[in-house]
Design an enzyme around this catalytic site. Structure first.
Site, PDB file in Angstrom:
ATOM      1  N   GLY A 204      13.496  53.570  63.509  1.00 16.79           N
ATOM      2  CA  GLY A 204      13.020  52.206  63.337  1.00 16.79           C
ATOM      3  C   GLY A 204      11.827  52.171  62.411  1.00 16.79           C
ATOM      4  N   GLY A 205      11.998  51.502  61.255  1.00 13.24           N
ATOM      5  CA  GLY A 205      10.948  51.476  60.254  1.00 13.24           C
ATOM      6  C   GLY A 205      10.158  50.192  60.218  1.00 13.24           C
ATOM      7  CD  GLU A 227      14.779  49.877  59.409  1.00 18.71           C
ATOM      8  OE1 GLU A 227      15.689  49.024  59.434  1.00 18.71           O
ATOM      9  OE2 GLU A 227      13.994  50.072  60.372  1.00 18.71           O
ATOM     10  CG  HIS A 483     -17.920  43.109  40.824  1.00 17.88           C
ATOM     11  ND1 HIS A 483     -16.650  43.625  40.629  1.00 17.88           N
ATOM     12  CD2 HIS A 483     -18.775  43.916  40.140  1.00 17.88           C
ATOM     13  CE1 HIS A 483     -16.723  44.691  39.852  1.00 17.88           C
ATOM     14  NE2 HIS A 483     -18.003  44.891  39.547  1.00 17.88           N
TER      15      HIS A 483
END
Length: 511
Positions: A204-205, A227, A483
């Protein structure tokens, strides 16, 4: 916890289940002036705090620190003798869980919520009998949220004007040959492992499987992730799933998409003890893998096989039929946008409703349901629900994928901004991934955002705000971002979608 009141007590509101839906509903209802009781089987916090969100994130943080220290030389920091102490990882995880659940217990008490420990079963539409909780299906240290009641008579009866069902869900174990073998587990069983497995096959992914695959690999396990869908994280934008596959592959995780585990064998090929073949090689299990056409392609050796393939609702044992509450063919409780069931005074929230199975959705449903049963007119809106997967790198999203937007009739514009073009990402030492925005071409309204990379789970909040309130690409692009920060990537992606990229080369258009 507030001591349980005597038998046959009546409350304004009764909440069944103490997870991120149940305890939030109880607190909010109490804040709105209602008398409230909460029935739960174990420590407050439900699966999320005890067996899901919080313990996995605590362990993933340990994995992140380990990976950082291993690469410390790149940052000019020299280390020697770096090693993993898994018992200390588990101890830290347990301490975090204990502190948080104790905190929730204190909040419930401070808000006047009566907490009753036990298993609630309806006896009529307004009444539940509280039974002692039986042993965990996984043993002494296992979770109690899925445990059955004991056969003894009820020790307490509670009634209420309004009832909120918040019993959650549990991991689904497929009915495959060998699924009952020792070492075949779900995420619940993974927390009980005393050490890191040498070889792990994760089936299961989606978020659960991807997170455990990432965790095991960082801790040194040989990991194969299987998956059946074309990409990992199939609920996410396909481009994000492909990017995560590339990153996992670079980390040494073997990823098999469009594949399925159809059976598990014990050592030597049997369903129990080995028959001699392969004995002594340390391999306990073998997972049989087939391709998309159902053809056998590989047999994977493993010490554990972990299934992360979905969940099922915790409605069995509630005796919902005695309350007249309907369920669908999978056991989930259908609800309206006011979270009411077919019985007007009974609401349901969280995973048990079968909607979006995320803790923060349960909490938001709880706020709506508590308000509704207290006489307010509120509705739930699922259009802008953020999701986060705490792999390395992180993944987060909100709103529509590119494919979903087109299916909904939008003429879309999309843009991507790579973290490799961002100064803070280079300083941080994590440049894999990108921010992708999806917008309506004519209006510029942001329809969705999809992030894979450093800090994705935090960065998605800005995009969620944009989707919720109809912010346009221009609105995002014109917002001054600090920034150097990772958040600039969202602004830069918006600029790119407007055809005005600043720190990436302009797209060359044909003709």
């Amino acid at each position: 916890m507030t001591p349980a009141k005597p038998l046959n007590q009546h409350f304004d509101v009764l909440v069944i289940g103490g997870g991120p839906g149940g305890y939030v509903a109880a607190i909010r209802a109490a804040q709105l002036g209602r008398t409230v009781a909460l029935v739960d089987k174990e420590r407050p916090g439900g699966v999320c705090l005890n067996w899901g969100c919080i313990p996995t994130k605590a362990m993933l943080r340990s994995a992140e620190v380990l990976e950082t220290v291993r690469g410390a030389e790149e940052f000019g920091v020299l280390t020697e003798g770096v090693r993993l102490d898994y018992s200390a990882v588990l101890k830290r995880k347990d301490g975090i869980v204990s502190r948080l659940t104790d905190g929730i217990a204190h909040l419930l008490k401070a808000n006047g919520v009566t907490v009753v420990n036990g298993h609630a079963r309806f006896t009529d539409p307004h009444t539940v009998a509280v039974h002692e909780t039986g042993p965990s299906p996984l043993g002494e240290d296992g979770p109690l949220y899925a445990a059955p009641p004991t056969p003894q008579p009820a020790r307490e009866t509670l009634s209420a004007d309004d009832i909120i069902i918040a019993t959650g869900s549990q991991p689904l174990m497929p009915d495959l040959p060998g699924s009952d073998l020792p070492g075949v587990i779900t995420s619940d069983g993974a927390f009980l492992l005393p050490e890191v497995p040498a070889r792990a096959v994760v089936v299961g992914g989606s978020a659960v499987g991807a997170e455990w695959a990432s965790l095991f690999r960082t801790f040194g396990a040989e990991v194969t992730l299987v998956e059946m869908a074309p990409t990992l994280l199939p609920a996410e934008d396909a481009e994000i799933g492909r990017t995560l596959t590339r990153s996992f592959t670079k980390q040494g995780i073997k990823v098999l998409t469009r594949h399925t585990v159809t059976a598990i064998e014990g050592q030597g090929g049997g369903q129990g003890e080995g028959d001699g073949e392969g004995e002594g090689d340390g391999i306990q299990l073998r997972a049989l893998v087939t391709d998309a056409n159902g053809q056998p392609v590989e047999t994977l050796p493993a010490d554990i096989v972990l299934f992360g393939v979905g969940r099922r609702p915790n409605t069995a044992g509630l005796d919902l039929e005695k309350a007249g509450v309907h369920t669908d063919d999978r056991g989930y409780i259908p609800v309206t946008d006011r979270l009411r069931t077919n019985i007007p005074h009974i609401a349901a929230i969280g995973d048990v409703t079968g909607r979006i199975q995320l803790a923060h959705v349960a909490s938001h449903q709880a706020l709506v349901a508590a308000s509704v049963v207290s006489g307010h007119d509120e509705r739930i809106d699922y259009r802008a629900v953020p999701a986060a997967t705490f792999t390395r790198p992180e993944v987060a999203s909100v709103g529509l994928t590119e494919a979903q937007a087109r299916e909904a009739g939008h003429e879309t514009t999309t843009a991507r901004f790579p973290f490799a073009a961002l100064g803070r990402a280079h300083a941080y030492g994590a440049t894999d991934g990108m921010v992708k925005v999806v917008a309506d071409r004519s209006s510029g309204a942001v329809l969705g955002a999809h992030i894979i990379g450093p800090g994705a789970s935090d960065l998605i909040a800005e995009a969620a705000l944009a989707v919720t309130h109809g912010v346009t690409l221009t609105g995002l692009a014109d917002t001054i971002h600090a920034h150097p920060t990772l958040g600039e990537a969202t602004m830069e992606a918006a600029m790119g979608a407007l055809g005005l990229p600043l720190h990436t080369a302009p797209v060359r258009r044909r003709g």
